[in-house]
Design an enzyme around this catalytic site. Sequence first.
Site, PDB file in Angstrom:
ATOM      1  N   ASP A  14       1.001  -1.272   0.073  1.00 11.98           N
ATOM      2  CA  ASP A  14      -0.117  -0.048   0.052  1.00 11.98           C
ATOM      3  C   ASP A  14       0.732   1.319   0.033  1.00 11.98           C
ATOM      4  O   ASP A  14       0.851   2.012   0.793  1.00 11.98           O
ATOM      5  CB  ASP A  14      -0.862  -0.040   1.217  1.00 11.98           C
ATOM      6  CG  ASP A  14      -0.203   0.055   2.625  1.00 11.98           C
ATOM      7  OD1 ASP A  14       0.947  -0.238   2.597  1.00 11.98           O
ATOM      8  OD2 ASP A  14      -0.889   0.295   3.700  1.00 11.98           O
ATOM      9  N   ASP A  19       6.685   1.342   2.149  1.00 15.53           N
ATOM     10  CA  ASP A  19       6.566   0.498   0.861  1.00 15.53           C
ATOM     11  C   ASP A  19       7.413   0.690  -0.196  1.00 15.53           C
ATOM     12  O   ASP A  19       7.893  -0.180  -0.871  1.00 15.53           O
ATOM     13  CB  ASP A  19       5.117   0.291   0.597  1.00 15.53           C
ATOM     14  CG  ASP A  19       4.272   0.191   1.632  1.00 15.53           C
ATOM     15  OD1 ASP A  19       3.451  -0.952   1.845  1.00 15.53           O
ATOM     16  OD2 ASP A  19       3.707   1.045   2.495  1.00 15.53           O
ATOM     17  N   ASN A  43      -2.278   2.524   3.630  1.00 11.47           N
ATOM     18  CA  ASN A  43      -1.911   4.119   4.026  1.00 11.47           C
ATOM     19  C   ASN A  43      -2.569   4.983   3.407  1.00 11.47           C
ATOM     20  O   ASN A  43      -2.853   6.139   4.032  1.00 11.47           O
ATOM     21  CB  ASN A  43      -0.511   4.055   3.639  1.00 11.47           C
ATOM     22  CG  ASN A  43       0.633   3.240   4.500  1.00 11.47           C
ATOM     23  OD1 ASN A  43       0.342   3.179   5.704  1.00 11.47           O
ATOM     24  ND2 ASN A  43       1.447   2.744   3.923  1.00 11.47           N
ATOM     25  N   THR A 128       3.148  -6.249   2.735  1.00 14.97           N
ATOM     26  CA  THR A 128       3.595  -5.051   3.578  1.00 14.97           C
ATOM     27  C   THR A 128       2.256  -3.823   3.839  1.00 14.97           C
ATOM     28  O   THR A 128       2.794  -2.886   3.811  1.00 14.97           O
ATOM     29  CB  THR A 128       4.674  -4.340   2.722  1.00 14.97           C
ATOM     30  OG1 THR A 128       4.299  -3.889   1.747  1.00 14.97           O
ATOM     31  CG2 THR A 128       5.692  -5.054   2.561  1.00 14.97           C
ATOM     32  N   PHE A 169      -0.532  -1.087  12.594  1.00 10.72           N
ATOM     33  CA  PHE A 169      -1.547  -0.472  11.676  1.00 10.72           C
ATOM     34  C   PHE A 169      -2.085  -1.606  10.688  1.00 10.72           C
ATOM     35  O   PHE A 169      -3.223  -1.540  10.562  1.00 10.72           O
ATOM     36  CB  PHE A 169      -0.821   0.686  10.680  1.00 10.72           C
ATOM     37  CG  PHE A 169      -1.713   1.090   9.697  1.00 10.72           C
ATOM     38  CD1 PHE A 169      -2.589   2.184   9.994  1.00 10.72           C
ATOM     39  CD2 PHE A 169      -1.667   0.621   8.308  1.00 10.72           C
ATOM     40  CE1 PHE A 169      -3.541   2.574   9.010  1.00 10.72           C
ATOM     41  CE2 PHE A 169      -2.327   1.281   7.194  1.00 10.72           C
ATOM     42  CZ  PHE A 169      -3.328   2.013   7.733  1.00 10.72           C
ATOM     43  N   ASN A 170      -1.292  -2.189  10.122  1.00 10.20           N
ATOM     44  CA  ASN A 170      -1.732  -3.095   9.084  1.00 10.20           C
ATOM     45  C   ASN A 170      -2.502  -4.202   9.479  1.00 10.20           C
ATOM     46  O   ASN A 170      -3.752  -4.411   8.889  1.00 10.20           O
ATOM     47  CB  ASN A 170      -0.397  -4.020   8.436  1.00 10.20           C
ATOM     48  CG  ASN A 170       0.201  -3.133   7.621  1.00 10.20           C
ATOM     49  OD1 ASN A 170       0.055  -1.956   7.162  1.00 10.20           O
ATOM     50  ND2 ASN A 170       1.528  -3.587   7.256  1.00 10.20           N
ATOM     51  N   HIS A 241       9.873   0.110   8.465  1.00 15.02           N
ATOM     52  CA  HIS A 241       9.076  -1.271   8.625  1.00 15.02           C
ATOM     53  C   HIS A 241       9.172  -2.226   7.225  1.00 15.02           C
ATOM     54  O   HIS A 241       9.924  -3.247   7.381  1.00 15.02           O
ATOM     55  CB  HIS A 241       7.574  -0.831   8.733  1.00 15.02           C
ATOM     56  CG  HIS A 241       7.203  -0.027   9.714  1.00 15.02           C
ATOM     57  ND1 HIS A 241       7.303  -0.327  11.243  1.00 15.02           N
ATOM     58  CD2 HIS A 241       6.792   1.404   9.837  1.00 15.02           C
ATOM     59  CE1 HIS A 241       6.945   0.920  11.892  1.00 15.02           C
ATOM     60  NE2 HIS A 241       6.601   1.635  11.248  1.00 15.02           N
TER      61      HIS A 241
HETATM   62  C1  BDR Z   1       2.986  -0.465   8.561  1.00 17.09           C
HETATM   63  O1  BDR Z   1       1.887   0.491   8.608  1.00 17.09           O
HETATM   64  C2  BDR Z   1       2.031   1.282   7.356  1.00 17.09           C
HETATM   65  O2  BDR Z   1       1.978   2.566   7.657  1.00 17.09           O
HETATM   66  C3  BDR Z   1       3.364   1.107   6.771  1.00 17.09           C
HETATM   67  O3  BDR Z   1       3.587   1.171   5.365  1.00 17.09           O
HETATM   68  C4  BDR Z   1       3.885  -0.271   7.440  1.00 17.09           C
HETATM   69  O4  BDR Z   1       3.477  -1.297   6.335  1.00 17.09           O
HETATM   70  C5  BDR Z   1       3.692  -0.175   9.802  1.00 17.09           C
HETATM   71  O5  BDR Z   1       2.626  -0.145  11.064  1.00 17.09           O
HETATM   72 CA    CA Z   2       2.913  -0.646   4.208  1.00 17.60          CA
END
Ligand code: BDR
Ligand code: CA
Length: 313
Positions: A14, A19, A43, A128, A169-170, A241
């Site tokens: 994303d 990424d 994102n 990711t 987040f993911n 990340h």
């Molecule tokens: C993840 O959340 C997204 O904002 C980043 O791209 C990464 O994949 C980190 O928590």
């Molecule tokens: Ca990501």
Amino acid sequence: MSTHGTTPLIIDCDPGLDDAIALMVALNSSRFAVLGITAVAGNVPLRLTEYNARRLRTLLGRADVPVYAGCPRPLLQTLVTAEEIHGATGLDGAELPEPDGEAASRHAVSFLVDTLSTAPEPVTLACTAPLTNLAVALIQRPEIAAGIREVVIMGGGINRGNITPVAEFNFYADPHAARVVFESGLPITLVPLDVTHQVLVTEDVIARIRAIGNPVSHAAADLLSYYGSTRRPALAGAPLHDPCVIAYLLQRDLFGGFPADVRIETESALTIGQSVVNRRRLPDDRPAVTVLDMVDPVGVFELILAHLGPAGT
Ligand code: BDR
Ligand code: CA
């Protein structure tokens, strides 16, 4: 589609600033045969993640890699995005080229199902982003598991979070999709926050990337400068990340981990999206997840630098 000695790879992403660096390293590596990039809402909305993937493909001179647009929203949750980290475009901070080609007409989920059903050798998945695309593909055709060599996922934390005190987040963005994937029995390696918060982008790293002096390294430095500007002040640098997934696939001895039972919380309003990592009792009905917790950050940055130079390896 794969060539001798390379790993057939699909990148589900994303983009997204981190990424973008992951895509730069992967597309510059001769060790991967990238069969496709699948974009998902995360994102920023899908319209932008898919567009950003094509801009990056163009920057890298990889018009041969198809980009597929996937799911525009999570399975059940309302879409949450992260413009406060990645900017309104998802790739703020750099001047990137306009894409030199359209997205593929096939949906990302159809691409996953078709490719994984017919692949001459099992395919590696680098994930990711929220796991919606893979979850839908697995729901549609569970037998695609046979076409997957391994899944390396950036997400979660060993009982820690970034968007909530306990959720990353993911997984927070689409906890139900994450649960489908973690209950699938696929061979999974998890790259959690515990690793990525050791891989901090500093001004020194950005200067070294810029000094490489080509259009890709300039764009990477600009994107990382913006990324650094939106980080939490308490951190010594911005946690890089997603490139850790690609770094792990390229050089596993930079990382260490342990087997565990990983479950995703989907019920509690307070802890939804939490990855509950249990290393004391392993699952008896599916393979344990390999959870990474150790990393050589200097080694990861050297690997990234080597892949932003003129001849990525
Ligand atoms: C993840 O959340 C997204 O904002 C980043 O791209 C990464 O994949 C980190 O928590
Ligand atoms: Ca990501």
